[in-house]
Design a protein around this motif. Sequence first.
Motif, PDB file in Angstrom:
ATOM      1  N   VAL A  55       0.845  -1.194   0.000  1.00 45.47           N
ATOM      2  CA  VAL A  55       0.000   0.000   0.000  1.00 45.47           C
ATOM      3  C   VAL A  55       0.880   1.243   0.000  1.00 45.47           C
ATOM      4  O   VAL A  55       1.845   1.345   0.758  1.00 45.47           O
ATOM      5  CB  VAL A  55      -0.956  -0.005   1.213  1.00 45.47           C
ATOM      6  N   GLY A  56       0.568   2.169  -0.903  1.00 43.50           N
ATOM      7  CA  GLY A  56       1.315   3.410  -1.029  1.00 43.50           C
ATOM      8  C   GLY A  56       2.441   3.374  -2.046  1.00 43.50           C
ATOM      9  O   GLY A  56       2.937   4.417  -2.445  1.00 43.50           O
ATOM     10  N   ARG A  57       2.852   2.174  -2.466  1.00 43.80           N
ATOM     11  CA  ARG A  57       3.930   2.074  -3.448  1.00 43.80           C
ATOM     12  C   ARG A  57       3.386   2.395  -4.836  1.00 43.80           C
ATOM     13  O   ARG A  57       2.274   2.033  -5.185  1.00 43.80           O
ATOM     14  CB  ARG A  57       4.522   0.661  -3.445  1.00 43.80           C
ATOM     15  N   ARG A  58       4.202   3.061  -5.620  1.00 42.31           N
ATOM     16  CA  ARG A  58       3.851   3.368  -7.001  1.00 42.31           C
ATOM     17  C   ARG A  58       4.651   2.456  -7.921  1.00 42.31           C
ATOM     18  O   ARG A  58       5.872   2.351  -7.780  1.00 42.31           O
ATOM     19  CB  ARG A  58       4.114   4.837  -7.317  1.00 42.31           C
ATOM     20  N   ASP A  59       3.946   1.797  -8.840  1.00 38.11           N
ATOM     21  CA  ASP A  59       4.555   0.852  -9.779  1.00 38.11           C
ATOM     22  C   ASP A  59       4.342   1.334 -11.206  1.00 38.11           C
ATOM     23  O   ASP A  59       3.349   2.000 -11.512  1.00 38.11           O
ATOM     24  CB  ASP A  59       3.921  -0.536  -9.640  1.00 38.11           C
ATOM     25  N   ILE A  60       5.247   0.948 -12.069  1.00 37.62           N
ATOM     26  CA  ILE A  60       5.147   1.263 -13.491  1.00 37.62           C
ATOM     27  C   ILE A  60       4.488   0.085 -14.200  1.00 37.62           C
ATOM     28  O   ILE A  60       4.904  -1.063 -14.039  1.00 37.62           O
ATOM     29  CB  ILE A  60       6.534   1.533 -14.090  1.00 37.62           C
ATOM     30  N   VAL A  61       3.461   0.387 -14.988  1.00 38.95           N
ATOM     31  CA  VAL A  61       2.789  -0.633 -15.790  1.00 38.95           C
ATOM     32  C   VAL A  61       3.379  -0.568 -17.201  1.00 38.95           C
ATOM     33  O   VAL A  61       3.433   0.497 -17.816  1.00 38.95           O
ATOM     34  CB  VAL A  61       1.264  -0.402 -15.841  1.00 38.95           C
ATOM     35  N   GLU A  73      -0.749   3.441  -8.104  1.00 41.22           N
ATOM     36  CA  GLU A  73      -0.425   3.415  -6.681  1.00 41.22           C
ATOM     37  C   GLU A  73      -1.342   2.414  -5.999  1.00 41.22           C
ATOM     38  O   GLU A  73      -2.567   2.476  -6.149  1.00 41.22           O
ATOM     39  CB  GLU A  73      -0.622   4.793  -6.060  1.00 41.22           C
ATOM     40  N   THR A  74      -0.759   1.495  -5.262  1.00 41.07           N
ATOM     41  CA  THR A  74      -1.527   0.488  -4.536  1.00 41.07           C
ATOM     42  C   THR A  74      -2.275   1.149  -3.377  1.00 41.07           C
ATOM     43  O   THR A  74      -1.669   1.885  -2.596  1.00 41.07           O
ATOM     44  CB  THR A  74      -0.597  -0.617  -4.006  1.00 41.07           C
ATOM     45  N   PHE A 128      -5.909  -0.449  -6.807  1.00 41.81           N
ATOM     46  CA  PHE A 128      -4.950   0.615  -7.116  1.00 41.81           C
ATOM     47  C   PHE A 128      -5.676   1.795  -7.741  1.00 41.81           C
ATOM     48  O   PHE A 128      -6.832   1.700  -8.129  1.00 41.81           O
ATOM     49  CB  PHE A 128      -3.848   0.091  -8.052  1.00 41.81           C
ATOM     50  N   ARG A 129      -4.928   2.888  -7.827  1.00 39.47           N
ATOM     51  CA  ARG A 129      -5.434   4.065  -8.538  1.00 39.47           C
ATOM     52  C   ARG A 129      -4.413   4.464  -9.580  1.00 39.47           C
ATOM     53  O   ARG A 129      -3.197   4.283  -9.388  1.00 39.47           O
ATOM     54  CB  ARG A 129      -5.731   5.220  -7.581  1.00 39.47           C
ATOM     55  N   LEU A 130      -4.897   5.001 -10.689  1.00 39.68           N
ATOM     56  CA  LEU A 130      -4.031   5.493 -11.748  1.00 39.68           C
ATOM     57  C   LEU A 130      -3.453   6.830 -11.319  1.00 39.68           C
ATOM     58  O   LEU A 130      -4.190   7.744 -10.940  1.00 39.68           O
ATOM     59  CB  LEU A 130      -4.817   5.639 -13.053  1.00 39.68           C
ATOM     60  N   VAL A 131      -2.134   6.943 -11.354  1.00 46.10           N
ATOM     61  CA  VAL A 131      -1.440   8.164 -10.943  1.00 46.10           C
ATOM     62  C   VAL A 131      -0.992   8.978 -12.142  1.00 46.10           C
ATOM     63  O   VAL A 131      -1.092  10.201 -12.154  1.00 46.10           O
ATOM     64  CB  VAL A 131      -0.212   7.813 -10.060  1.00 46.10           C
ATOM     65  N   ASP A 132      -0.483   8.292 -13.165  1.00 50.01           N
ATOM     66  CA  ASP A 132       0.107   9.007 -14.291  1.00 50.01           C
ATOM     67  C   ASP A 132       0.044   8.127 -15.529  1.00 50.01           C
ATOM     68  O   ASP A 132       0.143   6.898 -15.445  1.00 50.01           O
ATOM     69  CB  ASP A 132       1.576   9.313 -13.967  1.00 50.01           C
ATOM     70  N   ILE A 133      -0.133   8.767 -16.682  1.00 51.60           N
ATOM     71  CA  ILE A 133      -0.021   8.095 -17.970  1.00 51.60           C
ATOM     72  C   ILE A 133       1.266   8.609 -18.593  1.00 51.60           C
ATOM     73  O   ILE A 133       1.449   9.832 -18.720  1.00 51.60           O
ATOM     74  CB  ILE A 133      -1.239   8.393 -18.863  1.00 51.60           C
TER      75      ILE A 133
END
Length: 139
Positions: A55-61, A73-74, A128-133
Amino acid sequence: MIGVPDQYRGAVAFAFGDSPSLADSLLALVIAGKKTATCGALRDFNPEGEPLPVVGRRDIVLDGAGRAAAVIETVEVTIRRFDEVDSAFAHDEGEDDQTLEAWRVGHEVYFARNGGFTPDMELVCERFRLVDILKRDQG
């Protein structure tokens, strides 16, 4: 990773699914806001391979070509048995017609071809939520 903004360097990078076409179709659902959850077999997460979501980590898809495409972001992680997944989680995965039955059929096939399926297998269920494209070089 080329083209990744500095603030995301060092992030965990992964692609959804088990093929380039599935990675692209699931990524499109994320970008469209239809997919806000995913799951994987607990057996597939380990220190040498894919790390557990946090939770709170941001991952690249990654897209199907392996290019960085989005950042998520989880917001929630639970471990539950396959047969305990509910209709709300199935809906949040954003695939198919999103009935719980359709989710179960599709995911049983997916897990069977990726290491085996049992109704009581443990899943890592992530919202998760989408943070950035991210801008992808089409070259």
